[in-house]
Design an enzyme around this catalytic site. Structure first.
Site, PDB file in Angstrom:
ATOM      1  N   LYS A   1       0.840  -1.188   0.000  1.00  0.00           N
ATOM      2  CA  LYS A   1       0.000   0.000   0.000  1.00  0.00           C
ATOM      3  C   LYS A   1       0.885   1.252   0.000  1.00  0.00           C
ATOM      4  O   LYS A   1       1.804   1.386   0.824  1.00  0.00           O
ATOM      5  CB  LYS A   1      -0.907   0.015   1.234  1.00  0.00           C
TER       6      LYS A   1
ATOM      7  N   LYS B   1     -14.026  -7.314  -7.021  1.00  0.00           N
ATOM      8  CA  LYS B   1     -14.229  -7.740  -5.636  1.00  0.00           C
ATOM      9  C   LYS B   1     -15.703  -8.063  -5.457  1.00  0.00           C
ATOM     10  O   LYS B   1     -16.575  -7.309  -5.913  1.00  0.00           O
ATOM     11  CB  LYS B   1     -13.805  -6.637  -4.649  1.00  0.00           C
TER      12      LYS B   1
END
Length: 385
Positions: A200, A298
């Site tokens: 990230k 997702k």
């Protein structure tokens, strides 16, 4: 042909599956549960829907560009039919805009007892989708539970019903959230069994993050910026540097509203640029051709497996790359998504590995690779806790 297939699938159904653990046995202590958030059962017909809130505890504080958290709220779902139970899950990270309360309000509207045949997925899921706008995670948990139920009725895992080769599952990345150099090194060392890491960025310490990871391992890296960069020229410079560090793609580097800048970045980038926050449902894909190199599917965004399958087909037709990812989830939702993983380019299905209180066991990661089992449906069983 559809009717013939349903008759065939029903003919395979078996009553020999082990009885599921009682729904109350795995109930964990919930904090500040309101009267609207107690376990509920809806419907008096053949299909009965039950649900309850649950809070996932993360092993480490999870930080991305914009927020940090130690827990993730979810709602766990069961659909019972003729002695079989299908499991589903809704996960609500902050950016989805859903909560346990909103999911439960939505689920109270779902009347599955009006449908006598769980194999009528088109009809059932069209009905569920029509109940309200949004509520994608809430819709996904019903979709997942229905797919799990159907697999159990025919005693087959979904990947077999869909004709998908389980040997073609990809490696899954393991996520390293934004943190101090010491913690990044610690997390990276703990993830030694993974052959690829997802890092990230977007917290103002991007190069330090990558250098900390690289001080421990040289495995390939996926980068997720979570809309954390703002200038397209600086973003391009950073992407060139990341390419030199063994990065395979960059996910959502700029705000989802910066369409012109993203189109420019994709056209000039040495790495694929992947849509995440910008991409939600099937109808979004066509508009992204040329704006992004690919999409991150997702289940909590796509409303479940039914639409996710269609997304893969459309993206391939448009010559776009496909990734399948997850939120912080139990093995229930992660194992459901893993059933589709042999069809994609990249997988980031580690949400169950980031928590300490998973109620299920399902898909495994063996030498970094997603490994599907032969359990029926989405391939999970409840842990005896």
């Amino acid at each position: 042909m559809k009717n013939q297939r349903r008759v065939f699938l029903k003919g395979l159904a078996t009553a020999s599956l082990a009885t599921a653990l009682p729904w109350t046995k795995c109930a964990a202590k919930e904090k500040d549960a309101s009267p609207a958030m107690v376990p509920a059962v809806i419907g008096s017909g053949k299909m009965k829907l039950s649900f309850r809130p649950y809070e996932l505890q993360l092993e480490h504080t999870f930080t991305v560009a914009g927020n940090s958290r130690d827990t993730t709220p979810v709602v766990l779902v069961e659909i019972q039919y003729e002695g079989h139970t299908g499991y589903g899950e809704a996960s609500m990270p902050p950016y989805l805009g859903e909560s346990q309360e909103s999911v439960i309000r939505f689920l109270r509207k779902v009347k599955l007892d009006q449908f006598k045949d769980p194999f009528l997925l088109d009809d059932i899921l069209a009905y569920v989708d029509s109940l309200d706008e949004g509520n994608r995670a809430a819709k996904a948990c019903v979709d997942i539970a229905l797919h799990d139920l159907i697999g159990k009725l025919v005693d087959k895992p979904l990947h077999k019903l869909w004709g998908i080769n389980p040997a073609n599952t990809p490696m899954t990345s393991f996520t390293i959230g934004i943190d101090t150099p010491e913690m990044v090194k610690k997390k990276t060392a703990e993830a030694a069994r993974f052959k690829v890491l997802k890092v990230k960025l977007g917290g103002g310490n991007d190069r330090e993050m990558i250098q900390s990871v690289r001080s421990v391992t040289d495995v390939p890296i996926y980068v997720d910026v979570n809309q954390g960069w703002s200038d397209k020229h600086q973003a391009l410079d950073m992407v060139h540097w990341l390419a030199e560090q063994g990065t395979e793609f960059v996910e959502q580097p700029l705000p989802k509203t910066a369409v012109a800048d993203l189109t420019w970045l994709t056209a000039n980038s040495p790495l694929p640029i992947i849509a995440d926050e910008a991409f939600q449902r099937l109808g979004d894909i066509a508009a992204f051709q040329g704006v992004y190199s690919g999409i991150n599917i997702k289940l909590m965004k796509s409303t479940g497996l039914r639409e996710a399958q269609k997304m893969i087909t459309v993206a391939r037709a448009l010559d776009m790359k496909v990734m399948i990812g997850c939120m912080t989830e139990t093995s229930c939702a992660v194992s459901a998504a893993a059933q589709l993983s042999p069809l994609v380019d990249w997988a980031d299905l580690d949400g169950n590995l980031l928590i300490t209180n998973d109620l299920y066991e399902g898909v495994e990661v063996i030498e970094g690779k997603l490994t599907l089992n032969d359990l029926p449906g989405i391939g999970i069983r409840k842990r005896d806790v």
